[in-house]
Write a protein that holds these residues in place. Structure first.
Motif, PDB file in Angstrom:
ATOM      1  N   MET A   1       8.019  28.457  -7.151  1.00 30.27           N
ATOM      2  CA  MET A   1       7.372  27.757  -6.384  1.00 30.27           C
ATOM      3  C   MET A   1       6.402  26.589  -6.852  1.00 30.27           C
ATOM      4  SD  MET A   1       6.361  28.776  -3.315  1.00 30.27           S
ATOM      5  CE  MET A   1       6.185  28.655  -2.097  1.00 30.27           C
ATOM      6  N   TYR A   2       6.675  25.501  -6.866  1.00 27.64           N
ATOM      7  CA  TYR A   2       6.068  23.673  -7.199  1.00 27.64           C
ATOM      8  C   TYR A   2       4.722  24.265  -6.699  1.00 27.64           C
ATOM      9  CZ  TYR A   2      11.027  22.751  -8.900  1.00 27.64           C
ATOM     10  OH  TYR A   2      12.180  23.293  -9.228  1.00 27.64           O
ATOM     11  N   ASN A   3       4.245  23.886  -7.532  1.00 22.31           N
ATOM     12  CA  ASN A   3       2.836  23.276  -7.904  1.00 22.31           C
ATOM     13  C   ASN A   3       2.482  21.954  -8.214  1.00 22.31           C
ATOM     14  OD1 ASN A   3       1.016  25.492  -6.836  1.00 22.31           O
ATOM     15  ND2 ASN A   3       1.781  26.565  -8.552  1.00 22.31           N
ATOM     16  N   GLU A   4       1.448  21.387  -7.529  1.00 21.12           N
ATOM     17  CA  GLU A   4       0.952  19.230  -8.122  1.00 21.12           C
ATOM     18  C   GLU A   4      -0.582  19.088  -8.920  1.00 21.12           C
ATOM     19  OE1 GLU A   4       3.023  16.380  -5.965  1.00 21.12           O
ATOM     20  OE2 GLU A   4       1.649  17.137  -4.956  1.00 21.12           O
ATOM     21  N   ILE A   5      -0.476  18.531  -9.215  1.00 24.70           N
ATOM     22  CA  ILE A   5      -1.352  17.981  -9.864  1.00 24.70           C
ATOM     23  C   ILE A   5      -1.328  16.432  -9.318  1.00 24.70           C
ATOM     24  CG2 ILE A   5      -3.175  17.124 -11.710  1.00 24.70           C
ATOM     25  CD1 ILE A   5      -3.429  20.393 -10.709  1.00 24.70           C
ATOM     26  N   TYR A   6      -2.015  16.096  -8.862  1.00 27.80           N
ATOM     27  CA  TYR A   6      -2.952  14.151  -8.976  1.00 27.80           C
ATOM     28  C   TYR A   6      -3.795  13.221  -8.856  1.00 27.80           C
ATOM     29  CZ  TYR A   6      -2.683  10.062  -6.086  1.00 27.80           C
ATOM     30  OH  TYR A   6      -3.975   9.030  -5.721  1.00 27.80           O
ATOM     31  N   THR A   7      -2.778  12.106  -9.681  1.00 29.58           N
ATOM     32  CA  THR A   7      -4.337  11.795 -10.030  1.00 29.58           C
ATOM     33  C   THR A   7      -4.043   9.896 -10.033  1.00 29.58           C
ATOM     34  OG1 THR A   7      -6.097  10.949 -12.129  1.00 29.58           O
ATOM     35  CG2 THR A   7      -3.858  11.391 -12.628  1.00 29.58           C
TER      36      THR A   7
ATOM     37  N   PRO B   1       0.820  -1.106  -0.210  1.00 29.56           N
ATOM     38  CA  PRO B   1      -0.062  -0.318   0.210  1.00 29.56           C
ATOM     39  C   PRO B   1       0.882   1.100   0.427  1.00 29.56           C
ATOM     40  CG  PRO B   1      -0.671  -1.536   2.300  1.00 29.56           C
ATOM     41  CD  PRO B   1      -0.209  -2.013   0.926  1.00 29.56           C
ATOM     42  N   LEU B   2       0.466   2.045  -0.501  1.00 33.72           N
ATOM     43  CA  LEU B   2       1.061   3.713  -0.617  1.00 33.72           C
ATOM     44  C   LEU B   2       1.217   4.756   1.543  1.00 33.72           C
ATOM     45  CD1 LEU B   2       2.603   6.410  -2.224  1.00 33.72           C
ATOM     46  CD2 LEU B   2      -0.023   6.813  -2.394  1.00 33.72           C
ATOM     47  N   ASP B   3       2.285   4.449   1.558  1.00 32.68           N
ATOM     48  CA  ASP B   3       2.161   5.525   2.734  1.00 32.68           C
ATOM     49  C   ASP B   3       2.358   6.666   2.495  1.00 32.68           C
ATOM     50  OD1 ASP B   3       2.310   6.080   5.439  1.00 32.68           O
ATOM     51  OD2 ASP B   3       3.914   4.432   5.667  1.00 32.68           O
ATOM     52  N   VAL B   4       1.529   7.368   2.593  1.00 36.20           N
ATOM     53  CA  VAL B   4       2.016   8.612   2.120  1.00 36.20           C
ATOM     54  C   VAL B   4       2.651   9.551   3.556  1.00 36.20           C
ATOM     55  CG1 VAL B   4       0.019   9.419   0.287  1.00 36.20           C
ATOM     56  CG2 VAL B   4      -0.226   9.661   3.111  1.00 36.20           C
ATOM     57  N   ALA B   5       2.784   9.206   4.764  1.00 36.84           N
ATOM     58  CA  ALA B   5       3.808   8.976   5.073  1.00 36.84           C
ATOM     59  C   ALA B   5       5.185   9.468   5.751  1.00 36.84           C
ATOM     60  CB  ALA B   5       2.958   8.768   7.563  1.00 36.84           C
ATOM     61  N   ASP B   6       5.229   8.726   4.854  1.00 32.92           N
ATOM     62  CA  ASP B   6       6.190   7.922   4.556  1.00 32.92           C
ATOM     63  C   ASP B   6       7.453   9.469   3.047  1.00 32.92           C
ATOM     64  OD1 ASP B   6       5.874   7.485   2.052  1.00 32.92           O
ATOM     65  OD2 ASP B   6       7.277   5.161   2.242  1.00 32.92           O
TER      66      ASP B   6
ATOM     67  N   ARG C   1       6.580  17.357  -5.556  1.00 35.92           N
ATOM     68  CA  ARG C   1       6.620  18.144  -4.615  1.00 35.92           C
ATOM     69  C   ARG C   1       7.348  18.000  -3.768  1.00 35.92           C
ATOM     70  NH1 ARG C   1       1.013  21.617  -4.734  1.00 35.92           N
ATOM     71  NH2 ARG C   1       1.156  19.582  -2.969  1.00 35.92           N
ATOM     72  N   GLY C   2       8.280  18.747  -3.373  1.00 38.11           N
ATOM     73  CA  GLY C   2       9.060  18.566  -1.946  1.00 38.11           C
ATOM     74  C   GLY C   2       7.716  18.142  -0.508  1.00 38.11           C
ATOM     75  N   THR C   3       7.634  19.047  -0.416  1.00 38.01           N
ATOM     76  CA  THR C   3       6.281  18.913   0.587  1.00 38.01           C
ATOM     77  C   THR C   3       4.546  18.983   0.206  1.00 38.01           C
ATOM     78  OG1 THR C   3       6.215  20.921  -0.063  1.00 38.01           O
ATOM     79  CG2 THR C   3       7.902  20.510   1.771  1.00 38.01           C
ATOM     80  N   PRO C   4       3.606  18.690   1.390  1.00 34.95           N
ATOM     81  CA  PRO C   4       2.418  18.091   1.246  1.00 34.95           C
ATOM     82  C   PRO C   4       1.834  19.936   0.585  1.00 34.95           C
ATOM     83  CG  PRO C   4       3.095  18.017   2.815  1.00 34.95           C
ATOM     84  CD  PRO C   4       4.112  18.804   2.608  1.00 34.95           C
TER      85      PRO C   4
END
Length: 155
Positions: A147-153, A62-67, A73-76
């Protein structure tokens, strides 16, 4: 004289409003392009058999987004930091004009000021199964202010 001062202040306000409008239109265009790149890559990759997918991540874990493996992008939140580049083909770069033709994405040789960075990762599918995986796609781009922006799918 007073009316000229009022008119001057009003014109300065209009110029600032127009400048802001143009900047927001450009930002909106970037979001649209990043979304289209994410959609195209996710759809194209997800349509392949599991055995043919690139070895980015692990289809059994499973994907562990906490790791910290969330994406490019380097930050949330938007920041000037970016995550380290992953092994090819898990990180790819596409030029700003990558989707201008509409049919195929045109890759860039490396990160450029106007490029999009795409990171992909496989994780286990929430419904389980040995022949299923969840594909995560992140698309990042850098704004003129750094600034870095991010799109997720995901698929």
């Amino acid at each position: 004289m007073i009316s000229a001062t009022v008119l001057g202040i009003a014109l300065v306000g209009l110029v600032q409003m127009h400048t802001t409008s143009v900047q927001r239109t450009v930002e909106s265009e970037k979001v649209g392009r990043a979304t289209e790149i994410a959609r195209q890559i996710a759809d194209r990759t997800a349509s392949q058999p599991l055995a043919a997918l690139p070895a980015c991540g692990n289809a059994a874990t499973p994907l562990d987004v906490a790791d910290g493996t969330r994406g490019c992008r380097g930050t949330p939140v938007p920041s000037r930091g970016k995550a380290p580049v992953k092994v090819d083909p898990c990180t790819q770069f596409f030029g700003e004009d990558a989707i201008s033709g509409g049919a195929t994405l045109q890759p860039a040789s490396s990160e450029e000021p106007s490029s999009f960075r795409v990171d992909t990762l496989l994780s286990s599918h929430p419904n389980g199964g040995t022949d299923a995986a969840l594909l995560h796609v992140w698309v990042c781009w850098r704004e003129p202010d750094g600034m870095y922006n991010e799109i997720y799918t995901s698929r």
